[in-house]
Design an enzyme around this catalytic site. Structure first.
Site, PDB file in Angstrom:
ATOM      1  N   GLY A 118       0.956  -0.710  -0.163  1.00 44.29           N
ATOM      2  CA  GLY A 118       0.138   0.170  -0.421  1.00 44.29           C
ATOM      3  C   GLY A 118       1.436   1.260  -0.197  1.00 44.29           C
ATOM      4  O   GLY A 118       1.956   1.309  -0.308  1.00 44.29           O
ATOM      5  N   VAL A 119       0.689   2.139  -0.098  1.00 47.56           N
ATOM      6  CA  VAL A 119       1.059   4.158  -0.051  1.00 47.56           C
ATOM      7  C   VAL A 119       0.831   3.880   1.369  1.00 47.56           C
ATOM      8  O   VAL A 119       0.641   3.860   2.250  1.00 47.56           O
ATOM      9  CB  VAL A 119      -0.091   4.782  -1.112  1.00 47.56           C
ATOM     10  CG1 VAL A 119      -1.056   4.990  -0.550  1.00 47.56           C
ATOM     11  CG2 VAL A 119       1.069   6.139  -1.861  1.00 47.56           C
ATOM     12  N   GLY A 120       2.083   4.914   1.238  1.00 45.14           N
ATOM     13  CA  GLY A 120       2.374   6.001   2.479  1.00 45.14           C
ATOM     14  C   GLY A 120       3.740   5.248   3.495  1.00 45.14           C
ATOM     15  O   GLY A 120       4.592   4.145   3.013  1.00 45.14           O
ATOM     16  N   SER A 121       3.896   6.263   4.197  1.00 43.36           N
ATOM     17  CA  SER A 121       4.921   6.036   4.850  1.00 43.36           C
ATOM     18  C   SER A 121       5.305   5.142   5.378  1.00 43.36           C
ATOM     19  O   SER A 121       6.261   4.077   5.293  1.00 43.36           O
ATOM     20  CB  SER A 121       5.675   6.788   6.256  1.00 43.36           C
ATOM     21  OG  SER A 121       5.447   8.181   4.896  1.00 43.36           O
ATOM     22  N   VAL A 122       4.339   3.741   5.938  1.00 40.81           N
ATOM     23  CA  VAL A 122       4.506   3.154   7.147  1.00 40.81           C
ATOM     24  C   VAL A 122       5.039   1.505   5.664  1.00 40.81           C
ATOM     25  O   VAL A 122       5.665   1.152   6.732  1.00 40.81           O
ATOM     26  CB  VAL A 122       3.522   2.990   8.681  1.00 40.81           C
ATOM     27  CG1 VAL A 122       3.647   1.357   8.282  1.00 40.81           C
ATOM     28  CG2 VAL A 122       3.241   4.038   8.857  1.00 40.81           C
ATOM     29  N   GLU A 159      -0.452  -1.251  -6.599  1.00 38.85           N
ATOM     30  CA  GLU A 159      -0.749   0.622  -7.543  1.00 38.85           C
ATOM     31  C   GLU A 159       0.355   0.712  -7.918  1.00 38.85           C
ATOM     32  O   GLU A 159       0.069   2.054  -8.674  1.00 38.85           O
ATOM     33  CB  GLU A 159      -1.726   0.666  -5.807  1.00 38.85           C
ATOM     34  CG  GLU A 159      -2.586  -0.585  -5.762  1.00 38.85           C
ATOM     35  CD  GLU A 159      -3.262   0.334  -4.978  1.00 38.85           C
ATOM     36  OE1 GLU A 159      -4.485   0.442  -4.587  1.00 38.85           O
ATOM     37  OE2 GLU A 159      -2.882   0.068  -3.495  1.00 38.85           O
ATOM     38  N   ASN A 216      -8.924   8.762   4.398  1.00 32.46           N
ATOM     39  CA  ASN A 216      -8.179   9.146   3.236  1.00 32.46           C
ATOM     40  C   ASN A 216      -8.847   8.076   1.782  1.00 32.46           C
ATOM     41  O   ASN A 216      -9.898   8.987   1.224  1.00 32.46           O
ATOM     42  CB  ASN A 216      -6.355   8.649   3.130  1.00 32.46           C
ATOM     43  CG  ASN A 216      -6.069   9.158   3.287  1.00 32.46           C
ATOM     44  OD1 ASN A 216      -5.552   9.813   3.334  1.00 32.46           O
ATOM     45  ND2 ASN A 216      -4.398   8.594   3.976  1.00 32.46           N
ATOM     46  N   GLY A 248      -6.842   0.775  -2.826  1.00 37.23           N
ATOM     47  CA  GLY A 248      -6.543  -0.589  -3.074  1.00 37.23           C
ATOM     48  C   GLY A 248      -6.759  -1.601  -2.374  1.00 37.23           C
ATOM     49  O   GLY A 248      -6.029  -3.085  -2.778  1.00 37.23           O
TER      50      GLY A 248
END
Length: 506
Positions: A262-266, A287, A377, A381
């Site tokens: 997935g997207v993001g810092s973590v 994605e 947010n 996906g």
């Protein structure tokens, strides 16, 4: 303008202001863009200027996923966005969604294209697409993302193209555009390996549909990536340990199966840990291609990467694009209808790694709402991958806000992924492999392996009392207390039960 190779279309070059004037009030507008990459900027900014001059205009906005501040941020600030689909990350827009001034429909990204194609949202009036070139027959070559762009072009009455000179022309060739027919004419999608290319390098478009071409040089403004901290490193170590055990047990090959993150810092930090692991010759089917995937590519760990967008951090994006020719043969950008397609995810045996806001003791996951009511947010996906993955993994730090919030709770305040779609939970404290376990077994494992020490005894107490009160229950819950942790945080600023001077709960 050599980037516009269709001579007839050169006469349609105009200013962003003139192009924005084409968009009328109450239009449904679709734009390119996926996790602030490849989204139009000049025309939305000109649309905002119309509002500043007193023009009363509102639109319903449909994109691939989140887009930059020039689009989501500015248009929500000016009150131009009336409805928004299907995913966002902008603070201005988020506030507008939560205060009710923007109506938001949070969709699974793999399903969003069909909402347009099948007419669920009504007629799409305009497409605004960022591109690096237009081919001789009007085909649109996307820039740093594909997302829903091909479907938006297909469904729109009129198309506005932003040719962005800040995006390298060398991006042409990295895309693989393939569209799915509507039922009952849907066919098998011929992707058997992550590296398979099955479509065109451009979005087919009738030149007559192109109403305007705007030449810009405004760069993407991707979201920054937080530095990898000790908690993220521990989560990565726990994830890698789990994957090693799966290989040892013969449930995964030595080079694993295609990875999704997935997207993001973590998510970026956890995936990044694989760079220092023993795993190599990896495939990436996801994605977003972000910094951690770039690190794996540069280290030689990654064989091929398939995604819907290039979501590189601000610190690295310019160097990456300046050297795009070095990476082109190892990266494929696809429409999200393909990158997130359940059929392909299941066929390839993707290992999904997504981030949770909170999990409960039975394995349900909340990935969208803060305290059950404030949209963060969107589901993005994560559902596409989690439900169809070979192994579905969710990661989260065990606490948030310096320990005031436990990320492991009796019952999540909002359910995005049910216990049926969650196989593995990873925190910095350990791993809970939930496969094949009953609800009671899951509860005991999650509490012991994943919860923070400050909250373990509270969770044990809740589960013990729930089990005693509901002796014949398959999934023990105290309904009067199930959300008491969230309620306590709202009223006291912490989920921890306050104690008196003698150490007893008050």
């Amino acid at each position: 303008m050599e980037r516009i190779r269709c001579e007839l279309l050169k006469r349609k070059i105009m200013s962003a202001e003139k192009a924005a004037d084409l968009i009328m009030n109450n239009c449904l507008v679709g734009t390119s863009g996926f996790t602030p990459a490849g989204y139009p900027k000049a025309v939305p900014m000109a649309l905002a200027e119309r509002a500043d001059k007193g023009d009363k205009i509102q639109i319903d906005l449909f994109t691939g996923a989140s887009v930059g501040s020039e689009l989501d941020g500015l248009l929500s600030e000016k009150g131009i966005i009336r409805r928004r689909y299907p995913y966002q990350t902008n603070n201005n827009l988020r506030n507008s969604i939560n205060n009710g001034s923007v109506k938001y429909n949070d969709m699974h990204l793999s399903n969003s294209a069909q909402y347009l194609k099948y007419g669920f949202l009504g007629k799409l009036d305009f497409a605004i697409i960022e591109a690096v070139a237009i081919t001789e027959d009007g085909g649109i070559v996307p820039s740093t993302s594909v997302g829903n762009s091909n479907i938006i072009v297909e469904c729109a009455d009129k198309v506005i193209v932003e040719i962005n000179l800040s995006q390298p022309a060398e991006l042409e060739g990295i895309h693989d555009i393939y569209a799915i027919n509507k039922p009952p004419f849907t066919e098998y999608i011929p992707i058997k390996n992550t590296s398979d290319k099955i479509g065109t390098t451009y979005i087919p478009c009738d030149p007559e549909k192109i109403a305007a071409i705007v030449v810009t040089d405004i760069e993407d403004t991707p979201n920054p990536i937080a530095p990898i901290d000790e908690i993220s490193e521990k989560m990565a170590e726990n994830l890698i340990s789990f994957l090693k055990s799966e290989v040892k047990c013969g449930r995964l090959p030595k080079n694993l199966l295609p990875l999704q993150s997935g997207v993001g810092s973590v998510a970026n930090a956890v995936l990044g840990g694989l760079r220092y692991s023993e795993f190599e010759n990896l495939d990436f089917y996801s994605e977003v291609f972000q910094d951690s995937a770039l690190d794996l590519l540069e280290s030689g760990k990654l064989r091929i990467a398939s995604a819907a967008s290039l979501t590189i951090s601000p610190e690295r994006i310019k160097d990456f694009l300046n050297n795009i020719s070095k990476y082109k043969d190892k990266i494929i950008l696809r429409p999200q209808e393909i990158s997130n397609n359940p059929e392909i995810i299941r066929r390839l045996g993707v290992i999904s790694i997504n981030t949770a806001i909170e999990v409960d003791i039975y394995g349900n996951v909340n990935s969208t709402h803060i305290m059950g009511n404030k949209m963060m947010n969107g589901i993005g996906g994560s559902g596409d991958f989690a439900r169809n993955a070979y192994i579905s993994i969710f990661t989260t730090p065990s606490t948030a806000l310096k320990g005031k919030i436990s990320s492991v709770v009796p019952f999540v305040s909002h359910v995005d992924h049910t216990e049926h779609d969650v196989m593995v939970i990873v925190t910095e404290n350990g791993v809970a492999d939930l496969r094949g376990l009953s609800p009671k077994e899951r509860a005991e494992l999650i509490i012991e392996n994943c919860a923070h020490n400050d909250y373990k005894e509270m969770l044990r107490d809740y589960y013990s009392r729930a089990s005693q009160v509901t002796k014949s229950a398959h999934t023990p819950h105290l309904l009067s207390e199930a959300f008491s942790w969230h309620d306590r945080y709202i009223h006291t600023g912490s989920m921890i039960i306050p104690c008196n001077s003698g150490g007893n709960p008050v």
